[in-house]
Design a protein around this motif. Sequence first.
Motif, PDB file in Angstrom:
ATOM      1  N   UNK A  38      97.856 -51.185 -55.431  1.00 56.90           N
ATOM      2  CA  UNK A  38      98.172 -51.162 -56.855  1.00 56.90           C
ATOM      3  C   UNK A  38      99.110 -52.297 -57.244  1.00 56.90           C
ATOM      4  N   UNK A  39      99.800 -52.815 -56.273  1.00 57.94           N
ATOM      5  CA  UNK A  39     100.789 -53.848 -56.574  1.00 57.94           C
ATOM      6  C   UNK A  39     100.166 -55.232 -56.670  1.00 57.94           C
ATOM      7  N   UNK A  40      99.342 -55.605 -55.673  1.00 52.58           N
ATOM      8  CA  UNK A  40      98.804 -56.969 -55.647  1.00 52.58           C
ATOM      9  C   UNK A  40      97.290 -57.002 -55.782  1.00 52.58           C
ATOM     10  N   UNK A  41      96.640 -55.843 -55.759  1.00 54.26           N
ATOM     11  CA  UNK A  41      95.203 -55.798 -55.980  1.00 54.26           C
ATOM     12  C   UNK A  41      94.369 -56.074 -54.746  1.00 54.26           C
ATOM     13  N   UNK A  42      95.013 -56.271 -53.595  1.00 56.89           N
ATOM     14  CA  UNK A  42      94.270 -56.511 -52.367  1.00 56.89           C
ATOM     15  C   UNK A  42      93.539 -55.255 -51.918  1.00 56.89           C
ATOM     16  N   UNK A  43      92.418 -55.464 -51.233  1.00 56.58           N
ATOM     17  CA  UNK A  43      91.748 -54.341 -50.597  1.00 56.58           C
ATOM     18  C   UNK A  43      92.362 -54.155 -49.215  1.00 56.58           C
ATOM     19  N   UNK A  44      92.883 -52.979 -48.989  1.00 59.64           N
ATOM     20  CA  UNK A  44      93.602 -52.687 -47.750  1.00 59.64           C
ATOM     21  C   UNK A  44      92.755 -51.779 -46.875  1.00 59.64           C
ATOM     22  N   UNK A  45      92.569 -52.178 -45.631  1.00 60.79           N
ATOM     23  CA  UNK A  45      91.902 -51.295 -44.678  1.00 60.79           C
ATOM     24  C   UNK A  45      92.828 -50.130 -44.360  1.00 60.79           C
ATOM     25  N   UNK A  46      92.302 -48.939 -44.446  1.00 57.94           N
ATOM     26  CA  UNK A  46      93.109 -47.770 -44.115  1.00 57.94           C
ATOM     27  C   UNK A  46      93.019 -47.537 -42.623  1.00 57.94           C
ATOM     28  N   UNK A  47      94.030 -48.027 -41.920  1.00 54.98           N
ATOM     29  CA  UNK A  47      94.085 -47.906 -40.468  1.00 54.98           C
ATOM     30  C   UNK A  47      95.441 -47.342 -40.087  1.00 54.98           C
ATOM     31  N   UNK A  48      95.486 -46.773 -38.904  1.00 53.90           N
ATOM     32  CA  UNK A  48      96.732 -46.134 -38.492  1.00 53.90           C
ATOM     33  C   UNK A  48      97.894 -47.115 -38.449  1.00 53.90           C
ATOM     34  N   UNK A  49      97.583 -48.395 -38.184  1.00 54.75           N
ATOM     35  CA  UNK A  49      98.688 -49.353 -38.120  1.00 54.75           C
ATOM     36  C   UNK A  49      99.294 -49.608 -39.498  1.00 54.75           C
ATOM     37  N   UNK A  50      98.573 -49.236 -40.536  1.00 50.20           N
ATOM     38  CA  UNK A  50      99.115 -49.405 -41.878  1.00 50.20           C
ATOM     39  C   UNK A  50      99.788 -48.139 -42.405  1.00 50.20           C
ATOM     40  N   UNK A  51      99.727 -47.087 -41.612  1.00 51.26           N
ATOM     41  CA  UNK A  51     100.327 -45.847 -42.062  1.00 51.26           C
ATOM     42  C   UNK A  51     101.840 -45.893 -41.905  1.00 51.26           C
ATOM     43  N   UNK A  52     102.451 -45.132 -42.729  1.00 49.80           N
ATOM     44  CA  UNK A  52     103.889 -44.998 -42.664  1.00 49.80           C
ATOM     45  C   UNK A  52     104.208 -43.525 -42.876  1.00 49.80           C
ATOM     46  N   UNK A  53     105.073 -43.024 -42.056  1.00 49.78           N
ATOM     47  CA  UNK A  53     105.405 -41.611 -42.181  1.00 49.78           C
ATOM     48  C   UNK A  53     106.066 -41.355 -43.531  1.00 49.78           C
ATOM     49  N   UNK A  54     105.728 -40.265 -44.162  1.00 48.59           N
ATOM     50  CA  UNK A  54     106.381 -39.917 -45.424  1.00 48.59           C
ATOM     51  C   UNK A  54     107.883 -39.824 -45.236  1.00 48.59           C
ATOM     52  N   UNK A  55     108.623 -40.162 -46.278  1.00 45.39           N
ATOM     53  CA  UNK A  55     110.081 -40.227 -46.145  1.00 45.39           C
ATOM     54  C   UNK A  55     110.729 -38.861 -46.048  1.00 45.39           C
ATOM     55  N   UNK A  56     110.048 -37.854 -46.524  1.00 46.46           N
ATOM     56  CA  UNK A  56     110.733 -36.570 -46.688  1.00 46.46           C
ATOM     57  C   UNK A  56     110.419 -35.562 -45.584  1.00 46.46           C
ATOM     58  N   UNK A  57     110.036 -36.050 -44.413  1.00 41.33           N
ATOM     59  CA  UNK A  57     109.775 -35.110 -43.337  1.00 41.33           C
ATOM     60  C   UNK A  57     111.066 -34.531 -42.776  1.00 41.33           C
ATOM     61  N   UNK A  58     112.130 -35.317 -42.860  1.00 45.46           N
ATOM     62  CA  UNK A  58     113.413 -34.860 -42.341  1.00 45.46           C
ATOM     63  C   UNK A  58     113.509 -34.938 -40.833  1.00 45.46           C
ATOM     64  N   UNK A  59     112.458 -35.421 -40.180  1.00 48.91           N
ATOM     65  CA  UNK A  59     112.426 -35.423 -38.732  1.00 48.91           C
ATOM     66  C   UNK A  59     113.431 -36.399 -38.130  1.00 48.91           C
ATOM     67  N   UNK A  60     113.677 -37.480 -38.851  1.00 52.07           N
ATOM     68  CA  UNK A  60     114.499 -38.540 -38.269  1.00 52.07           C
ATOM     69  C   UNK A  60     115.807 -38.746 -39.015  1.00 52.07           C
ATOM     70  N   UNK A  61     116.153 -37.806 -39.863  1.00 52.12           N
ATOM     71  CA  UNK A  61     117.394 -37.957 -40.624  1.00 52.12           C
ATOM     72  C   UNK A  61     118.579 -37.437 -39.844  1.00 52.12           C
TER      73      UNK A  61
END
Length: 61
Positions: A38-61
């Motif tokens: 949505x920011x730059x309009x690029x088509x992004x492959x949805x791959x695990x290397x592009x994933x980021x854990x959600x911030x609100x899991x609390x697992x690492x806080x």
Amino acid sequence: MIDHSLNDNEIGVLCPGCCYETKKKVGWVKTHTQMECRNCGSIVDIESRNFRAPRNTGADD
Ligand SMILES: [Zn+2]
């Protein structure tokens, strides 16, 4: 056994081009292979290397 409730969890997909994080539901990610940044309009492959854990899991806080 698959926990289908995970499909409602959100995951962040990082755009490799601009590092913008797009939040998608796990259920959506499973049925798509690409998304448009949505920011730059690029088509992004949805791959695990592009994933980021959600911030609100609390697992690492
Ligand atoms: Zn981008």
